[in-house]
Design an enzyme around this catalytic site. Structure first.
Site, PDB file in Angstrom:
ATOM      1  N   LYS A  67      -8.309   2.157  20.521  1.00 15.86           N
ATOM      2  CA  LYS A  67      -8.405   2.899  19.255  1.00 15.86           C
ATOM      3  C   LYS A  67      -9.819   2.798  18.698  1.00 15.86           C
ATOM      4  O   LYS A  67     -10.391   3.774  18.233  1.00 15.86           O
ATOM      5  CB  LYS A  67      -7.404   2.332  18.234  1.00 15.86           C
ATOM      6  CG  LYS A  67      -5.988   2.787  18.487  1.00 15.86           C
ATOM      7  CD  LYS A  67      -4.995   2.013  17.641  1.00 15.86           C
ATOM      8  CE  LYS A  67      -3.584   2.232  18.172  1.00 15.86           C
ATOM      9  NZ  LYS A  67      -2.643   1.198  17.785  1.00 15.86           N
TER      10      LYS A  67
ATOM     11  N   GLN B   1      -0.628  -2.855  13.640  1.00 18.59           N
ATOM     12  CA  GLN B   1      -0.337  -2.907  15.073  1.00 18.59           C
ATOM     13  C   GLN B   1       0.974  -3.653  15.305  1.00 18.59           C
ATOM     14  O   GLN B   1       1.132  -4.788  14.867  1.00 18.59           O
ATOM     15  CB  GLN B   1      -1.498  -3.617  15.798  1.00 18.59           C
ATOM     16  CG  GLN B   1      -1.373  -3.663  17.300  1.00 18.59           C
ATOM     17  CD  GLN B   1      -1.459  -2.279  17.937  1.00 18.59           C
ATOM     18  OE1 GLN B   1      -2.305  -1.462  17.598  1.00 18.59           O
ATOM     19  NE2 GLN B   1      -0.559  -2.008  18.869  1.00 18.59           N
TER      20      GLN B   1
ATOM     21  N   ASP C 269       0.187   6.246  10.762  1.00 19.78           N
ATOM     22  CA  ASP C 269       1.240   6.159  11.775  1.00 19.78           C
ATOM     23  C   ASP C 269       2.484   6.926  11.360  1.00 19.78           C
ATOM     24  O   ASP C 269       3.389   7.130  12.176  1.00 19.78           O
ATOM     25  CB  ASP C 269       1.627   4.684  11.998  1.00 19.78           C
ATOM     26  CG  ASP C 269       1.079   4.135  13.302  1.00 19.78           C
ATOM     27  OD1 ASP C 269       0.779   4.950  14.195  1.00 19.78           O
ATOM     28  OD2 ASP C 269       0.965   2.906  13.425  1.00 19.78           O
TER      29      ASP C 269
END
Ligand code: NAP
Length: 286
Positions: free
Chosen positions: A50, A94, A117
């Protein structure tokens, strides 16, 4: 025909770079904050990917690492600081988180306009209601990929293997919002072969290599393989690519299929998040 997620992601990234330049002219430097609690090899690889991709397009990246023992209250305070930080436009936690932290509770601390997300209840609710919001990245990437290849979704029968909160369920809603008819299958489903063989678009998001074989697929179907399985140092999907590609009209490879589209969607969500935050500011001034 191969649905080349890698190529499409590269193409869209060039377009994104232009948008980022425009934002920079307005003195807005897009920035993504990633929160990591504890550490494991797979998460470290995902985070590194990322970071590299963000930096390639000109999105700033900052990793916030916390000890595995951090409490929910402490983590909540840290995320709240990032919510208030005007220089940070996207926040991503995460997973997996350590067992003592409830993932959904943690995600819900993130301000909805920074939730790149798309995991907060508010953003899931927006998807449920077919309203504007940030959409989770793998499902968004799959729909984008199909649209890039000008594949018609409306009226198609979509069968999805897997009902997770991050892939199966949001993807089913997205397809429904695109006017497809959707069947969701899971580990307790019966007669799976009969159902998958009816799919115009078959998606596998399970995490079992060679789960989808040629006899499960209708001739001419579109097959999307989300699975990531590590075997002898190689990455394989859920679909037996060799045999299924003989009868599918379109198929995603693994790697270079859905994976790059997921990363691309994170980048696109950071830029969308900026728009949502600017809109919110304007609305507050009204
Ligand atoms: P997950 O949370 O483990 O969910 C797996 C789903 O598969 C569950 O709903 C499970 O059913 C169902 N399932 C298990 N065995 C099945 C079977 N034999 N037939 C039909 N359904 C079955 O996994 P996930 O997080 O959604 O991820 C799925 C896969 O996609 C993994 O390999 C993951 O690494 C990969 N992934 C890839 C990307 C990407 O960007 N390419 C992104 C995210 C995930 P139950 O609900 O009944 O347990």
């Amino acid at each position: 025909m191969i649905l080349n997620g890698y190529e499409i992601a590269e193409k869209r990234r060039e377009q994104l770079k232009e948008k980022i330049e425009e934002l920079k002219n307005l003195r807005i430097i897009p920035k993504l904050a990633v929160i990591q609690v504890g550490s494991n090899d797979a998460s470290n690889i995902y985070i590194r990917n990322k970071k590299n991709t963000c930096e390639k397009v000109g999105i700033e990246f900052e990793l916030y690492s916390y000890e595995e023992t951090i409490t929910f209250e402490e983590l909540k305070e840290e995320i709240s600081k990032l919510n208030k930080d005007k220089k940070i436009h996207g926040i991503l936690v995460q997973s997996p988180l350590p067992k003592h932290l409830n993932e959904s509770e943690v995600f819900n601390v993130i301000q909805k306009e920074k939730d790149v997300d798309g995991f907060t209840t508010e953003n899931i609710g927006a998807l449920w209601n077919n309203k504007t919001g940030l959409i989770s990245c793998t499902p968004k990437g799959i729909i984008t990929l199909l649209k890039e290849y000008q594949i018609k979704i409306e009226g198609k029968h979509v069968v999805i293997l897997g009902r997770s909160n991050i892939v199966g369920k949001p993807l089913a809603l997205l397809f429904l919002n695109e006017n497809a008819s959707v069947t969701i299958l899971h580990s307790k489903s019966k007669d799976i072969k009969t159902l998958t063989a009816q799919a115009d678009i078959l998606v596998s998001a399970v995490g079992k290599p060679n789960l989808v074989t040629k006899d499960m697929v209708k001739k001419g179907a579109i097959v999307i393989d989300v699975g990531i399985n590590r075997i002898d140092g190689h990455i394989k999907g859920d679909v037996d690519f060799e045999s299924v590609s003989e009868i599918a009209s379109y198929i995603t490879p693994v790697p270079k299929g859905v994976g790059p589209m997921t990363i691309e969607s994170i980048l696109e969500n950071v830029i969308e998040a900026i728009e949502l935050q600017r809109q919110k500011k304007k609305d507050l001034l009204k």
